[in-house]
Design a protein around this motif. Structure first.
Motif, PDB file in Angstrom:
ATOM      1  N   ALA A 146      12.247  -5.934   3.262  1.00 33.13           N
ATOM      2  CA  ALA A 146      11.261  -6.802   2.613  1.00 33.13           C
ATOM      3  C   ALA A 146      10.575  -7.693   3.645  1.00 33.13           C
ATOM      4  O   ALA A 146       9.365  -7.959   3.545  1.00 33.13           O
ATOM      5  N   GLY A 147      11.338  -8.168   4.614  1.00 34.10           N
ATOM      6  CA  GLY A 147      10.738  -8.964   5.677  1.00 34.10           C
ATOM      7  C   GLY A 147       9.775  -8.159   6.528  1.00 34.10           C
ATOM      8  O   GLY A 147       8.685  -8.628   6.876  1.00 34.10           O
ATOM      9  N   ASP A 148      10.154  -6.934   6.857  1.00 34.51           N
ATOM     10  CA  ASP A 148       9.265  -6.067   7.632  1.00 34.51           C
ATOM     11  C   ASP A 148       7.955  -5.822   6.887  1.00 34.51           C
ATOM     12  O   ASP A 148       6.872  -5.827   7.487  1.00 34.51           O
ATOM     13  N   ALA A 149       8.050  -5.607   5.566  1.00 29.53           N
ATOM     14  CA  ALA A 149       6.846  -5.374   4.767  1.00 29.53           C
ATOM     15  C   ALA A 149       5.962  -6.619   4.745  1.00 29.53           C
ATOM     16  O   ALA A 149       4.731  -6.524   4.819  1.00 29.53           O
ATOM     17  N   ALA A 150       6.591  -7.798   4.652  1.00 29.69           N
ATOM     18  CA  ALA A 150       5.822  -9.040   4.655  1.00 29.69           C
ATOM     19  C   ALA A 150       5.085  -9.220   5.978  1.00 29.69           C
ATOM     20  O   ALA A 150       3.913  -9.622   6.005  1.00 29.69           O
ATOM     21  N   LEU A 151       5.758  -8.912   7.076  1.00 33.94           N
ATOM     22  CA  LEU A 151       5.116  -9.042   8.384  1.00 33.94           C
ATOM     23  C   LEU A 151       3.983  -8.030   8.543  1.00 33.94           C
ATOM     24  O   LEU A 151       2.917  -8.357   9.079  1.00 33.94           O
ATOM     25  N   ALA A 152       4.204  -6.819   8.064  1.00 36.29           N
ATOM     26  CA  ALA A 152       3.161  -5.791   8.165  1.00 36.29           C
ATOM     27  C   ALA A 152       1.920  -6.185   7.378  1.00 36.29           C
ATOM     28  O   ALA A 152       0.796  -5.841   7.762  1.00 36.29           O
ATOM     29  N   HIS A 153       2.146  -6.915   6.280  1.00 38.78           N
ATOM     30  CA  HIS A 153       1.023  -7.353   5.448  1.00 38.78           C
ATOM     31  C   HIS A 153       0.469  -8.705   5.899  1.00 38.78           C
ATOM     32  O   HIS A 153      -0.464  -9.220   5.294  1.00 38.78           O
ATOM     33  N   LYS A 154       1.069  -9.273   6.946  1.00 38.32           N
ATOM     34  CA  LYS A 154       0.607 -10.532   7.517  1.00 38.32           C
ATOM     35  C   LYS A 154       0.573 -11.664   6.476  1.00 38.32           C
ATOM     36  O   LYS A 154      -0.444 -12.361   6.323  1.00 38.32           O
ATOM     37  N   VAL A 155       1.684 -11.815   5.748  1.00 38.95           N
ATOM     38  CA  VAL A 155       1.733 -12.894   4.767  1.00 38.95           C
ATOM     39  C   VAL A 155       1.519 -14.235   5.470  1.00 38.95           C
ATOM     40  O   VAL A 155       1.938 -14.438   6.610  1.00 38.95           O
ATOM     41  N   ARG A 156       0.857 -15.145   4.770  1.00 34.81           N
ATOM     42  CA  ARG A 156       0.541 -16.456   5.346  1.00 34.81           C
ATOM     43  C   ARG A 156       1.750 -17.380   5.360  1.00 34.81           C
ATOM     44  O   ARG A 156       1.822 -18.300   6.170  1.00 34.81           O
ATOM     45  N   GLY A 157       2.675 -17.126   4.438  1.00 36.98           N
ATOM     46  CA  GLY A 157       3.850 -17.981   4.367  1.00 36.98           C
ATOM     47  C   GLY A 157       4.725 -17.588   3.200  1.00 36.98           C
ATOM     48  O   GLY A 157       4.385 -16.694   2.412  1.00 36.98           O
ATOM     49  N   ILE A 158       5.870 -18.249   3.091  1.00 35.00           N
ATOM     50  CA  ILE A 158       6.830 -17.999   2.026  1.00 35.00           C
ATOM     51  C   ILE A 158       7.034 -19.289   1.254  1.00 35.00           C
ATOM     52  O   ILE A 158       7.150 -20.377   1.842  1.00 35.00           O
ATOM     53  N   ASN A 174      10.942 -15.823  16.020  1.00 32.90           N
ATOM     54  CA  ASN A 174       9.541 -15.906  16.405  1.00 32.90           C
ATOM     55  C   ASN A 174       8.620 -15.244  15.385  1.00 32.90           C
ATOM     56  O   ASN A 174       7.410 -15.498  15.387  1.00 32.90           O
ATOM     57  N   THR A 175       9.190 -14.378  14.546  1.00 30.71           N
ATOM     58  CA  THR A 175       8.374 -13.690  13.546  1.00 30.71           C
ATOM     59  C   THR A 175       8.483 -14.324  12.166  1.00 30.71           C
ATOM     60  O   THR A 175       7.802 -13.885  11.237  1.00 30.71           O
ATOM     61  N   MET A 176       9.332 -15.342  12.000  1.00 29.47           N
ATOM     62  CA  MET A 176       9.507 -15.963  10.694  1.00 29.47           C
ATOM     63  C   MET A 176       8.212 -16.611  10.224  1.00 29.47           C
ATOM     64  O   MET A 176       7.646 -17.451  10.918  1.00 29.47           O
ATOM     65  N   GLY A 213       6.264  -5.623  -8.047  1.00 26.46           N
ATOM     66  CA  GLY A 213       4.993  -5.339  -7.370  1.00 26.46           C
ATOM     67  C   GLY A 213       5.172  -4.806  -5.978  1.00 26.46           C
ATOM     68  O   GLY A 213       6.276  -4.585  -5.469  1.00 26.46           O
ATOM     69  N   GLN A 214       4.035  -4.588  -5.331  1.00 24.03           N
ATOM     70  CA  GLN A 214       4.011  -4.085  -3.968  1.00 24.03           C
ATOM     71  C   GLN A 214       2.729  -4.548  -3.290  1.00 24.03           C
ATOM     72  O   GLN A 214       1.805  -5.034  -3.946  1.00 24.03           O
ATOM     73  N   TYR A 215       2.684  -4.432  -1.984  1.00 21.16           N
ATOM     74  CA  TYR A 215       1.509  -4.834  -1.246  1.00 21.16           C
ATOM     75  C   TYR A 215       0.407  -3.804  -1.433  1.00 21.16           C
ATOM     76  O   TYR A 215       0.582  -2.622  -1.145  1.00 21.16           O
ATOM     77  N   VAL A 216      -0.746  -4.277  -1.911  1.00 20.87           N
ATOM     78  CA  VAL A 216      -1.899  -3.402  -2.090  1.00 20.87           C
ATOM     79  C   VAL A 216      -3.132  -4.143  -1.606  1.00 20.87           C
ATOM     80  O   VAL A 216      -3.144  -5.364  -1.488  1.00 20.87           O
ATOM     81  N   GLU A 217      -4.168  -3.413  -1.379  1.00 20.50           N
ATOM     82  CA  GLU A 217      -5.428  -4.004  -0.986  1.00 20.50           C
ATOM     83  C   GLU A 217      -6.256  -4.331  -2.227  1.00 20.50           C
ATOM     84  O   GLU A 217      -6.074  -3.745  -3.286  1.00 20.50           O
ATOM     85  N   ALA A 218      -7.174  -5.280  -2.082  1.00 13.53           N
ATOM     86  CA  ALA A 218      -8.028  -5.656  -3.198  1.00 13.53           C
ATOM     87  C   ALA A 218      -8.947  -4.505  -3.581  1.00 13.53           C
ATOM     88  O   ALA A 218      -9.384  -3.720  -2.748  1.00 13.53           O
ATOM     89  N   LYS A 219      -9.197  -4.402  -4.886  1.00 19.30           N
ATOM     90  CA  LYS A 219     -10.097  -3.366  -5.395  1.00 19.30           C
ATOM     91  C   LYS A 219     -11.279  -4.022  -6.104  1.00 19.30           C
ATOM     92  O   LYS A 219     -11.108  -4.916  -6.911  1.00 19.30           O
ATOM     93  N   ALA A 220     -12.459  -3.552  -5.782  1.00 22.61           N
ATOM     94  CA  ALA A 220     -13.663  -4.108  -6.400  1.00 22.61           C
ATOM     95  C   ALA A 220     -13.817  -3.547  -7.818  1.00 22.61           C
ATOM     96  O   ALA A 220     -13.416  -2.433  -8.076  1.00 22.61           O
TER      97      ALA A 220
END
Length: 290
Positions: free
Chosen positions: A32-44, A130-132, A283-290
């Motif tokens: 879950a942490g790896d996925a958050a980093l891959a999605h560049k979450v702003r914070g927790i 350093n990645t937290m 849920g899961q990480y997805v990109e915005a859809k118009a």
């Protein structure tokens, strides 16, 4: 336009030994942490189980710029002492504002020490400090009103659309009085199962799983609130502190716009015979859809 929103997690953090021992839960926290980093979450933004604010219908937000960590029993110091925590004061102020706007009295706490229910999970998610991502802790309220805690999660739900990860750290089945402690105390074996879990633990674990997997949107909020009246609730939770963060999660992922998004059980470990550490994600990480 429909907005992409981050997932929401309810993590059962278990005993302190979950920080030091390998497990299916620890593996999923890292994923879950790896996925958050891959999605560049702003914070927790996280609500744990061990910090409750003893004032009517009010909460606090950690605003300590350099938080220390409370000691962790049965875990070697090398696992956590040198880990540098990263507090998020800007988002903490934002959380206070969002909560106050919704009529929830919120204030900052500039001296709060982080407790293992939060940093145990954070260290497992992000082994490299350093990645937290910057992290904000929101307290629970010591009255443990389930509807009030749903309101807290709902008030902070908009942060998901801004790429913040919302997380509850508690326990699906967590009654310290009914655990079997001898294997851990005598042999440092927290996963020993000399006997199967007792029926009350199995039944409430299944009831919790059924509610979060078979409901979504406002029905999720009603279902998790109603579980506090389940016949085995008090067996599974001698105190309300480890359950209440699931109501925070329900608020964060139980809006009408969340209809159709149910939880998935991603990992699970039984500890101390009767403590069930279930890890759920919505849920899961997805990109915005118009």
């Amino acid at each position: 336009m429909s907005l992409a929103v981050t997932p929401v997690h309810f993590f059962s953090h278990g005993s302190t030994m979950m920080l030091g021992e390998e497990s299916a839960s620890a593996d999923y926290w890292k994923a879950a942490g790896d996925a958050a980093l891959a999605h560049k979450v702003r914070g927790i933004v996280i609500m744990g189980a061990h910090w409750d604010f003893k004032s009517d219908l009010a909460v606090q937000v950690s605003m300590n710029p350099n938080p220390s960590k409370q000691p962790v029993a049965n875990v070697h110091a090398s696992k956590y002492v040198e880990y540098k925590l990263k507090a998020d004061l800007a988002t903490g102020k934002r959380c206070i504002d969002l909560l106050n706007q919704k009529g929830i009295r919120a204030s900052g706490n500039e001296t709060f020490e982080w407790i293992h229910d939060v940093f145990l999970v954070i260290i497992r998610m992000f082994p490299n400090p350093n990645t937290m991502p910057p992290t904000t802790i929101v307290s629970s309220n010591a009255h443990y009103d389930p509807h009030f805690h749903v309101r807290i999660g709902a008030a902070l739900r908009p942060l998901r659309a801004e790429n913040y990860l919302l997380l509850g750290s508690g326990g699906a089945v967590h009654n310290l009085y009914r655990n079997i402690w001898s294997p851990m105390l005598l042999y440092k074996d927290n996963f020993a199962q000399p006997t199967p879990p007792e029926s009350w633990a199995l039944e409430f674990r299944q009831a919790f799983k059924d509610v979060v997997e078979q409901n979504s949107g406002p029905r999720l909020r009603r279902g998790l609130t109603r579980l506090m009246k389940h016949p085995q609730y008090r067996d599974a939770h001698a105190t309300d502190d480890h359950y209440i963060s699931s109501l925070f999660v329900a608020g964060a992922v139980g809006d009408e716009e969340d209809e159709g998004v149910s939880a998935k059980l991603m990992a699970e470990d039984w500890e101390l015979t009767n403590m069930c550490n279930s890890q759920f994600t919505w849920g899961q990480y997805v990109e915005a859809k118009a």
